[in-house]
Motif scaffolding. Structure first.
Motif, short mmCIF file in Angstrom:
data_model
loop_
_atom_site.label_atom_id
_atom_site.label_comp_id
_atom_site.label_asym_id
_atom_site.label_seq_id
_atom_site.Cartn_x
_atom_site.Cartn_y
_atom_site.Cartn_z
N GLY A 87 80.86 68.07 143.99
CA GLY A 87 79.92 67.22 144.70
C GLY A 87 80.58 66.24 145.63
N GLU A 121 94.20 58.57 149.28
CA GLU A 121 94.28 57.31 148.54
C GLU A 121 94.14 56.10 149.46
OE1 GLU A 121 97.37 55.17 145.50
OE2 GLU A 121 97.54 57.32 145.82
N PHE A 134 81.76 44.90 136.38
CA PHE A 134 81.92 45.83 135.28
C PHE A 134 81.11 45.39 134.07
CE2 PHE A 134 85.48 46.96 137.85
CZ PHE A 134 85.65 48.30 137.62
N TYR A 193 91.30 53.07 149.32
CA TYR A 193 91.49 51.63 149.26
C TYR A 193 90.70 50.94 150.36
CZ TYR A 193 94.93 51.70 145.55
OH TYR A 193 95.55 51.84 144.34
N LYS A 252 87.26 60.96 138.86
CA LYS A 252 87.08 62.03 139.83
C LYS A 252 86.08 63.05 139.30
CE LYS A 252 90.00 61.29 143.30
NZ LYS A 252 89.25 60.48 144.25
N PRO A 253 84.92 63.15 139.93
CA PRO A 253 83.97 64.18 139.52
C PRO A 253 84.52 65.56 139.89
CG PRO A 253 82.91 62.49 140.85
CD PRO A 253 84.38 62.27 140.95
N GLU A 254 84.07 66.57 139.16
CA GLU A 254 84.58 67.92 139.42
C GLU A 254 83.99 68.51 140.69
OE1 GLU A 254 83.70 67.16 136.09
OE2 GLU A 254 85.85 66.74 135.93
N VAL A 302 89.50 48.42 142.21
CA VAL A 302 88.24 48.36 142.94
C VAL A 302 88.27 47.23 143.97
CG1 VAL A 302 85.82 47.79 142.70
CG2 VAL A 302 86.87 49.45 141.19
N VAL A 350 82.00 45.01 142.68
CA VAL A 350 81.61 45.68 141.45
C VAL A 350 81.64 44.70 140.28
CG1 VAL A 350 82.10 47.58 139.89
CG2 VAL A 350 82.60 47.81 142.31
N ARG A 353 89.32 72.03 139.88
CA ARG A 353 90.54 72.08 139.10
C ARG A 353 90.47 73.17 138.05
NH1 ARG A 353 90.77 65.94 138.31
NH2 ARG A 353 89.06 66.13 139.78
N ALA A 378 85.41 42.33 133.13
CA ALA A 378 86.74 42.74 133.61
C ALA A 378 87.45 41.64 134.39
CB ALA A 378 86.66 44.02 134.46
N LEU A 379 87.42 40.43 133.86
CA LEU A 379 88.17 39.34 134.49
C LEU A 379 89.65 39.52 134.18
CD1 LEU A 379 85.82 36.41 133.54
CD2 LEU A 379 85.98 37.55 135.73
N ILE A 428 83.06 54.74 142.91
CA ILE A 428 84.13 53.98 143.54
C ILE A 428 85.47 54.66 143.37
CG2 ILE A 428 83.33 51.61 143.74
CD1 ILE A 428 83.92 51.23 140.85
N LEU A 438 87.11 55.68 140.72
CA LEU A 438 87.96 55.44 139.55
C LEU A 438 88.01 56.68 138.67
CD1 LEU A 438 86.96 51.83 138.50
CD2 LEU A 438 89.13 52.59 139.46
N ALA A 458 89.33 47.01 137.68
CA ALA A 458 88.78 45.96 138.54
C ALA A 458 89.71 45.69 139.70
CB ALA A 458 88.56 44.69 137.73
N ARG A 480 86.99 50.95 149.42
CA ARG A 480 86.70 50.06 148.30
C ARG A 480 86.50 48.62 148.74
NH1 ARG A 480 90.96 52.33 144.00
NH2 ARG A 480 89.70 53.97 143.07
N LYS A 481 87.04 48.29 149.91
CA LYS A 481 86.85 46.92 150.38
C LYS A 481 85.39 46.63 150.69
CE LYS A 481 91.54 46.47 152.03
NZ LYS A 481 92.41 46.66 153.17
N LYS A 539 81.58 54.37 138.08
CA LYS A 539 83.01 54.52 138.29
C LYS A 539 83.32 55.70 139.20
CE LYS A 539 84.49 52.21 134.11
NZ LYS A 539 85.07 52.39 132.78
N MET A 559 86.82 70.63 148.87
CA MET A 559 86.60 70.25 147.47
C MET A 559 87.56 71.02 146.57
SD MET A 559 83.11 70.45 145.38
CE MET A 559 82.30 70.88 146.91
N ARG A 599 90.82 46.62 128.89
CA ARG A 599 89.82 45.60 129.26
C ARG A 599 89.27 45.85 130.67
NH1 ARG A 599 93.02 41.17 127.17
NH2 ARG A 599 93.57 40.80 129.32
N GLU A 600 89.63 46.98 131.27
CA GLU A 600 89.17 47.38 132.60
C GLU A 600 89.69 46.46 133.70
OE1 GLU A 600 84.88 47.53 131.94
OE2 GLU A 600 85.01 49.70 131.99
N GLU A 601 90.71 45.66 133.38
CA GLU A 601 91.27 44.79 134.43
C GLU A 601 91.93 45.61 135.52
OE1 GLU A 601 93.87 41.60 133.42
OE2 GLU A 601 92.65 41.04 131.70
#
Ligand SMILES: Nc1ncnc2c1ncn2[C@@H]1O[C@H](COP(=O)(O)OP(=O)(O)OP(=O)(O)O)[C@@H](O)[C@H]1O
Ligand SMILES: [Mg+2]
Lengths: 393, 263
Positions: free
Chosen positions: A59, A73, A87, A77, A55-57, B132, A85, B4, A91-92, A51, A53, B129, A80-81, A48, B1, B124-126
């Motif tokens: 790196g 942002e 899941f 997007y 945010k790492p602190e 993404v 992925v 926070r 994640a349907l 991609i 989703l 998804a 991401r195209k 995650k 970078m 449900r991670e929709e």
């Protein structure tokens, strides 16, 4: 060719709980990589983060020159195209049937006509063994089917990078192998970069080109499959064999006391689990005959051969064993019989100057210095590396 | 970078949530103008919200109008201004009661459903998804829902006002023995068009708020399925609190800005 993903010094925590720190690795373009690790070590969190989703602190995670961690942002997007992925739970979209689920990315991002979309979607559903189920809602199918439908949706835009979270969970062993075959076939066809998170040892041993492992909040290793599969690192051996005997415990890693108590127990004859000793490097699965050969595989062989002298001796041996005679000649390495009978540490290119002491293959035991294995050379490889130029970086 | 800061102080979480709520509201406004507009989703949601709100809103507004007009009628009578009963109760219903009733119904019936729906998709991670796949969940799901809430609250306000005023009229005439002529005359003597505008503005704003709060809580539920339940609960409570606060401010501003009509 798939995109390259360069991860540098990535660190992620939730509140005061650090999930992993300083993860550095490069997913080489068009190759299939796998990420192993006990449950809860943050493999899904890693995907995650890749991609954007989470945010790492600290790196970076760089794809096509864009750093996912710090980009805007709209750039996110765009990047991401490139991704497809899958899941962990599929994640349907629960309100759409399978057909609409798989068609969703096409309808959003392409100007294809409905007939074209239909052909495309049905083909992907066929590929994942879901033909005939396209009118079903996600709530009406089994977990394994949801997984496969999620995969069909991830593949439909022919992405450059495909991230897969546990393709095997909820699938029977046969379907898991079919899915593995599917990955390799897709890789051969569109040359996408794969990262597969898995607990399935069979899959990990036979599918990927590169394997990494997360443990104790760190990336223990990442490198060519032979390195991990021949490793003597206790964590790796325990994980591959699925035994209780070793540093991985039920919840977190074990402390010394538990470790000692368990050791006594196993010595007294308690079954530590596992079936048989898993060693060696099995043959890698290949794309279905009739498909083009994997371009990533060829690039990988070139890449691995240039860094061969930096790898531990067992891995070197395994790599040389896996080459065809032709390839051995091409790269100028000796046949396994000679190597085995001769020196225990094969020197593929005798004329090359010996590296610094730390580079001596014999010195390394199990755990490899991060800069040798975790970092894969950035330069593109010509099919035939110039001799004597020194390998690696 | 960006590193926070992890300074924690009491109320930090609340401040953060407030900030994010506003950010979502701003995003909704910005993305409303982004093509392609999700017309289908908007109509579906609008239809759904109207379906669940109209009947309860009308049922609430009849007794509400009656209560307001009975109570006010009483007081106004005591003050000796019985002839102004009509104006007072109609103004109270149109300016205060009706927008609030609309918003309560929209938040309670539609907002709860929206929050539960989006919350379930989140866990449900929709939503992940969707993000993404390069599709903004705010643009795709939140904007049509918030706009539907706004529109339905606005339209509902008309219905509730009419029903409420009719109810008030009926009770005033039948039970308090008021005269229809005085009721209507006083009404047109004191009421003015801006009173209707402010009513509609309030209703639209409350509907917008209800939609944003519901979606915000749905997108950020506490973990787990139980979290979704909690989120629904909180979204309704938060909307109610916000409503009364915003109503207070709007009313204060309106009364200062628009001069009362002197009949
Ligand atoms: N949103 C979140 N908030 C707080 N903590 C989280 C969050 N997501 C994951 N974690 C924590 O991060 C850790 C790693 O979770 P993750 O799901 O990545 O594990 P995993 O390696 O994928 O395990 P598995 O193999 O079981 O899927 C867990 O300890 C989990 O509690
Ligand atoms: Mg996981």
């Amino acid at each position: 060719m798939g995109a390259e993903v360069v991860v540098e010094g990535l660190t992620k925590s939730f509140g005061s709980q650090t999930i992993w720190r300083d993860v550095t690795l490069t997913l080489p373009p068009g190759e299939v990589s796998a990420l192993l690790g006990p449950s809860g070590t943050g493999k899904s969190v890693f995907l995650k983060s890749m991609i954007g989703l989470l945010k790492p602190e600290r790196g970076k995670c760089i794809i096509n020159g864009i750093d996912i961690v710090s980009c805007s942002e709209s750039q996110l997007y765009e990047v991401r195209k490139l991704f497809g992925v899958l899941f962990q739970d599929g994640a349907l979209f629960g309100s759409m049937n399978l057909f609409d689920n798989v068609a969703f990315p096409l309808r959003e991002h392409t100007k294809k006509s409905e007939t074209e979309i239909r052909r495309n979607v049905l083909e992907k559903l066929e590929m994942t063994g879901l033909a005939g189920a396209e009118r079903k809602l996600p709530g009406e199918i089994s977990g394994g089917m949801r997984k496969r439908a999620g995969l069909a949706r991830a593949l439909v835009l022919e992405p450059e990078i495909i991230l897969v979270d546990e393709p095997d969970s909820g699938l029977d062993p046969v379907r898991t192998t079919y899915i593995s075959q599917l990955f390799l076939d897709v890789n051969a066809q569109i040359d996408a970069t794969f990262l597969i998170v898995t607990h399935n040892i069979n899959l990990a041993r036979t599918v990927p080109d590169n394997i990494g492992m997360l443990f104790r909040k760190e990336l223990v290793m990442f490198g060519p499959r032979e390195v991990l599969l021949t490793s003597d690192e206790p964590v790796v051996k325990q994980f591959l064999n699925g035994r209780m005997d070793g540093p991985i415990g039920m919840s977190e890693e074990k402390d010394q006391a538990t470790l000692a108590a368990e050791k006594a127990m196993f010595e007294a004859g308690h079954h530590a689990g596992g079936v048989e000793e898993i060693t060696g490097v099995p043959k890698q699965m290949q794309p279905t005959p009739g498909l083009p050969p994997r371009a990533g595989d060829k690039r990988r062989t070139d890449r691995v051969m240039t860094m061969l002298h930096q790898l531990p001796p067992k891995a070197q041996q395994a790599i040389i064993d896996s080459l065809t005679d032709e390839q051995r000649q091409h790269y100028g390495v000796r046949s396994p019989a000679v190597v085995a009978a001769g020196r225990p540490t094969p020197r593929p290119r005798p004329q090359q100057p010996a590296g610094p002491a730390g580079d001596q293959p014999g010195v390394q035991r199990g755990q490899l210095p991060a800069d040798q294995v975790a970092r894969i050379p950035e330069n593109r490889f010509s099919p035939r590396p110039p001799r004597g130029q020194g390998g690696g970086q | 970078m960006t590193s926070r800061s992890a300074v924690s102080f009491p109320g930090r979480g609340a401040l953060e949530s407030t900030g994010k709520l506003f950010a979502l509201g701003a995003d909704v406004v910005r993305l409303t103008f982004k093509r392609p507009f999700q017309t289908r989703e908007f109509i579906q949601q609008g239809w759904f919200i109207a379906g669940v709100s109209i009947l309860p809103a009308m049922l609430v507004s009849i007794p509400f109008g009656a209560v307001v007009s009975l109570q006010l009628g009483q007081v106004v009578n005591q003050l000796g201004a019985a002839s102004f009963t009509g104006a007072v109760s109609v103004l109270a219903i149109i300016q205060q009661a009706s927008p609030i009733v609309c918003a309560l119904i929209v938040a309670g019936a539609a907002g709860a459903a929206i929050c539960a729906d989006i919350g379930a998709r989140t866990i449900r991670e929709e939503i992940d998804a969707m993000e993404v796949l390069g599709v903004s969940a705010v643009h795709r799901l939140v904007v049509p829902r918030v706009l539907a809430c706004t529109l339905v609250a606005l339209l509902l306000n008309g219905v509730v006002s009419v029903v409420g005023v009719l109810g008030g009229y009926f009770f005033n005439i039948i039970l308090q023995g008021g005269t229809p002529g005085a009721y209507l005359a006083s009404f047109s003597a004191l009421a003015q068009l801006p009173d209707l505008w402010i009513s509609e503005i309030k209703a639209a704003l409350f509907g917008f708020l209800a939609g944003v709060v519901a979606c915000y809580r749905g997108l950020n539920p506490p973990p787990g399925p139980k979290g979704v339940g909690d989120a629904v609960n909180q979204s309704v409570v938060i909307t109610f609190l916000l409503l009364f606060f915003v109503n207070f401010i709007l009313t204060a501003v309106y009364l200062t800005v628009v001069p009362p009509k002197t009949g």
